[in-house]
Design a protein around this motif. Structure first.
Motif, PDB file in Angstrom:
ATOM      1  N   SER A  79     -29.919   5.364   2.049  1.00 58.52           N
ATOM      2  CA  SER A  79     -30.611   6.482   1.413  1.00 58.52           C
ATOM      3  C   SER A  79     -29.754   6.958   0.250  1.00 58.52           C
ATOM      4  N   GLY A  80     -30.392   7.252  -0.879  1.00 56.79           N
ATOM      5  CA  GLY A  80     -29.659   7.741  -2.041  1.00 56.79           C
ATOM      6  C   GLY A  80     -28.843   6.670  -2.734  1.00 56.79           C
ATOM      7  N   LEU A  81     -29.219   5.407  -2.564  1.00 55.66           N
ATOM      8  CA  LEU A  81     -28.464   4.318  -3.182  1.00 55.66           C
ATOM      9  C   LEU A  81     -28.786   4.235  -4.669  1.00 55.66           C
ATOM     10  N   SER A  82     -27.743   4.279  -5.486  1.00 52.89           N
ATOM     11  CA  SER A  82     -27.881   4.154  -6.942  1.00 52.89           C
ATOM     12  C   SER A  82     -26.545   3.675  -7.486  1.00 52.89           C
ATOM     13  N   PRO A  83     -26.510   3.188  -8.731  1.00 60.64           N
ATOM     14  CA  PRO A  83     -25.220   2.788  -9.293  1.00 60.64           C
ATOM     15  C   PRO A  83     -24.184   3.912  -9.257  1.00 60.64           C
ATOM     16  N   ALA A  84     -24.611   5.122  -9.575  1.00 61.40           N
ATOM     17  CA  ALA A  84     -23.667   6.236  -9.608  1.00 61.40           C
ATOM     18  C   ALA A  84     -23.200   6.637  -8.215  1.00 61.40           C
ATOM     19  N   SER A  85     -24.073   6.531  -7.215  1.00 61.40           N
ATOM     20  CA  SER A  85     -23.708   6.990  -5.869  1.00 61.40           C
ATOM     21  C   SER A  85     -22.724   6.059  -5.179  1.00 61.40           C
ATOM     22  N   LEU A  86     -22.547   4.832  -5.698  1.00 63.55           N
ATOM     23  CA  LEU A  86     -21.625   3.886  -5.073  1.00 63.55           C
ATOM     24  C   LEU A  86     -20.180   4.093  -5.521  1.00 63.55           C
ATOM     25  N   GLY A  87     -19.981   4.497  -6.764  1.00 63.44           N
ATOM     26  CA  GLY A  87     -18.625   4.727  -7.257  1.00 63.44           C
ATOM     27  C   GLY A  87     -17.780   3.463  -7.282  1.00 63.44           C
ATOM     28  N   ILE A  88     -18.300   2.396  -7.887  1.00 58.86           N
ATOM     29  CA  ILE A  88     -17.600   1.110  -7.903  1.00 58.86           C
ATOM     30  C   ILE A  88     -16.718   0.995  -9.148  1.00 58.86           C
ATOM     31  N   SER A  89     -15.495   0.531  -8.945  1.00 57.06           N
ATOM     32  CA  SER A  89     -14.585   0.242 -10.046  1.00 57.06           C
ATOM     33  C   SER A  89     -13.757  -0.985  -9.691  1.00 57.06           C
ATOM     34  N   ALA A  90     -13.107  -1.580 -10.689  1.00 57.58           N
ATOM     35  CA  ALA A  90     -12.274  -2.760 -10.463  1.00 57.58           C
ATOM     36  C   ALA A  90     -11.090  -2.732 -11.412  1.00 57.58           C
ATOM     37  N   LYS A  91     -10.028  -3.374 -11.018  1.00 53.34           N
ATOM     38  CA  LYS A  91      -8.838  -3.455 -11.866  1.00 53.34           C
ATOM     39  C   LYS A  91      -7.999  -4.656 -11.460  1.00 53.34           C
ATOM     40  N   THR A  92      -7.159  -5.115 -12.392  1.00 50.90           N
ATOM     41  CA  THR A  92      -6.164  -6.114 -12.039  1.00 50.90           C
ATOM     42  C   THR A  92      -5.026  -5.424 -11.294  1.00 50.90           C
ATOM     43  N   VAL A  93      -4.322  -6.193 -10.493  1.00 53.42           N
ATOM     44  CA  VAL A  93      -3.153  -5.682  -9.782  1.00 53.42           C
ATOM     45  C   VAL A  93      -2.028  -6.699  -9.911  1.00 53.42           C
ATOM     46  N   SER A  94      -0.813  -6.222  -9.809  1.00 56.30           N
ATOM     47  CA  SER A  94       0.346  -7.096  -9.919  1.00 56.30           C
ATOM     48  C   SER A  94       0.612  -7.801  -8.608  1.00 56.30           C
ATOM     49  N   LEU A  95       0.987  -9.068  -8.686  1.00 58.05           N
ATOM     50  CA  LEU A  95       1.376  -9.814  -7.499  1.00 58.05           C
ATOM     51  C   LEU A  95       2.648  -9.255  -6.871  1.00 58.05           C
ATOM     52  N   TYR A  96       3.362  -8.444  -7.651  1.00 52.17           N
ATOM     53  CA  TYR A  96       4.674  -7.973  -7.212  1.00 52.17           C
ATOM     54  C   TYR A  96       4.739  -6.455  -7.057  1.00 52.17           C
ATOM     55  N   ASP A  97       3.602  -5.800  -7.048  1.00 51.31           N
ATOM     56  CA  ASP A  97       3.557  -4.348  -6.912  1.00 51.31           C
ATOM     57  C   ASP A  97       3.998  -3.962  -5.495  1.00 51.31           C
ATOM     58  N   PRO A  98       5.146  -3.301  -5.324  1.00 54.13           N
ATOM     59  CA  PRO A  98       5.618  -2.991  -3.971  1.00 54.13           C
ATOM     60  C   PRO A  98       4.686  -2.061  -3.209  1.00 54.13           C
ATOM     61  N   ASN A  99       4.008  -1.180  -3.919  1.00 49.61           N
ATOM     62  CA  ASN A  99       3.086  -0.268  -3.238  1.00 49.61           C
ATOM     63  C   ASN A  99       1.894  -1.018  -2.658  1.00 49.61           C
ATOM     64  N   LEU A 100       1.386  -2.003  -3.406  1.00 49.35           N
ATOM     65  CA  LEU A 100       0.278  -2.806  -2.901  1.00 49.35           C
ATOM     66  C   LEU A 100       0.741  -3.727  -1.778  1.00 49.35           C
ATOM     67  N   LEU A 101       1.876  -4.372  -1.982  1.00 49.40           N
ATOM     68  CA  LEU A 101       2.375  -5.296  -0.956  1.00 49.40           C
ATOM     69  C   LEU A 101       2.617  -4.581   0.371  1.00 49.40           C
ATOM     70  N   ALA A 102       3.031  -3.321   0.306  1.00 49.27           N
ATOM     71  CA  ALA A 102       3.282  -2.556   1.528  1.00 49.27           C
ATOM     72  C   ALA A 102       2.002  -2.304   2.322  1.00 49.27           C
ATOM     73  N   ARG A 103       0.852  -2.462   1.667  1.00 54.89           N
ATOM     74  CA  ARG A 103      -0.417  -2.224   2.343  1.00 54.89           C
ATOM     75  C   ARG A 103      -0.974  -3.488   3.013  1.00 54.89           C
ATOM     76  N   LEU A 104      -0.323  -4.639   2.781  1.00 54.52           N
ATOM     77  CA  LEU A 104      -0.793  -5.884   3.366  1.00 54.52           C
ATOM     78  C   LEU A 104      -0.212  -6.058   4.771  1.00 54.52           C
ATOM     79  N   PRO A 105      -0.913  -6.788   5.654  1.00 47.90           N
ATOM     80  CA  PRO A 105      -0.418  -6.917   7.030  1.00 47.90           C
ATOM     81  C   PRO A 105       0.858  -7.734   7.149  1.00 47.90           C
ATOM     82  N   ASP A 106       1.114  -8.633   6.204  1.00 49.90           N
ATOM     83  CA  ASP A 106       2.328  -9.447   6.234  1.00 49.90           C
ATOM     84  C   ASP A 106       2.660  -9.846   4.799  1.00 49.90           C
ATOM     85  N   THR A 107       3.758  -9.331   4.262  1.00 49.95           N
ATOM     86  CA  THR A 107       4.058  -9.563   2.850  1.00 49.95           C
ATOM     87  C   THR A 107       4.408 -11.015   2.561  1.00 49.95           C
ATOM     88  N   ASP A 108       4.778 -11.781   3.581  1.00 50.67           N
ATOM     89  CA  ASP A 108       5.092 -13.197   3.384  1.00 50.67           C
ATOM     90  C   ASP A 108       3.874 -14.094   3.585  1.00 50.67           C
TER      91      ASP A 108
END
Length: 297
Positions: A79-108
């Motif tokens: 209900s209420g599905l529209s492009p604006a209501s989804l709030g979709i965005s995308a970006k590149t990320v670094s393979l070496y970003d420590p903040n992102l790597l810390a969010r993965l279940p196993d950095t290796d």
């Protein structure tokens, strides 16, 4: 003057920018990419219970760049599905970003593919009016990754800024179609997961048990018994019985949803979609059990 001359002049003016795009693409998606977070253009279409978001590389103003990936979302009852209501965005990320790597279940053993270091966020605005019942299906389709039978590519999901976990229920060709079931949002990555499959299954069972612990006490024993059945069958191993028990978790969540278990997600975050999350957890558990049967640990 030929009517094609203006086109040729425009093309000549575009060549330096096109060359710059080629260099940027090599930086963003080439081997060993270490790109900073760079927003990627996204166009979204939505109607009924279906939405599609196309992610592109930046190119010329008014000219669409090459498609990086498509995100497809299918809902059971939105209900209420529209492009604006989804709030979709995308970006590149670094393979070496420590903040992102810390969010993965196993950095290796869980790693970003160098050819697609991309994060897609689905963060519906609180006042956007989006809601849905039950579960939905997500697919990230990309030609930037190769498909092979038995691939270790997986679809991972995380709450905004939180830990990523495997939600894959299918990896299909074309070039790669990473699919998963969801009971909510918000961030998606495609990762290469080299963890032993029994370790993955154990994590999925634990996540399901934690979700069961949130249910009304009267609903917990039946779900716990079915998860016990999965573990017992895998110990033998009896893959047919394990798959049947995982399917039974999903079927029970659907049957009990709405009457005995909360089964609605709202952009206001005022309710908890336990049934949808159990369905999603059972679907990805089934995928890993089948993978273990077909490809081993």
């Amino acid at each position: 003057m030929s009517h094609t001359d203006p086109i040729r002049r425009a093309a000549r003016r575009a060549l330096p920018r096109f060359a710059a795009w080629i260099a940027a693409a090599g930086l963003l998606f080439g081997a060993g990419a270490a790109a900073a977070q760079i927003p990627l253009p996204v166009t979204v279409a939505a109607a009924g219970d279906h939405a599609e978001a196309t992610v592109r590389l930046p190119f010329l103003p008014g000219w669409p760049g090459p498609v990086v990936a498509e995100l497809l979302l299918d809902f059971e009852d939105a209900s209420g599905l529209s492009p604006a209501s989804l709030g979709i965005s995308a970006k590149t990320v670094s393979l070496y970003d420590p903040n992102l790597l810390a969010r993965l279940p196993d950095t290796d053993l869980t790693t970003l593919p160098a050819s697609l270091p991309m994060l897609i966020t689905v963060q519906p605005p609180l006042s956007g009016g989006l809601s849905f019942k039950g579960s939905g299906r997500a697919e990230i389709h990309t030609h930037w990754l190769p498909y092979a039978a038995g691939t270790r590519l997986r679809l991972f999901k995380a709450p905004l800024g939180g830990a990523f976990y495997d939600v894959t229920d299918e990896i299909a060709a074309g070039s790669v179609r990473a699919r998963g079931t969801y009971g909510g949002f918000s961030q998606f990555l495609i990762l290469a997961d080299a963890r032993p499959t029994p370790v993955v299954i154990a994590a999925k069972l634990q996540r399901l048990r934690e979700r069961v612990d949130l249910l009304p006490p009267s609903e917990q024993p039946a779900f716990d018994a079915l998860l016990d059945d999965v573990e017992t069958a895998l110990a033998v191993p009896d893959y047919a019985a394990a798959l049947a028990a995982a399917d039974a978790v999903r079927a029970r969540a659907v049957a009990r949803g709405g009457s005995f278990i909360d089964n609605e997600w709202r952009a206001t975050r005022t309710v908890r979609n336990d049934a949808g999350e159990l369905v999603a957890g059972a679907a990805t558990l089934r995928f890993s059990v089948a993978y273990l049967r077909d490809y081993g640990p």
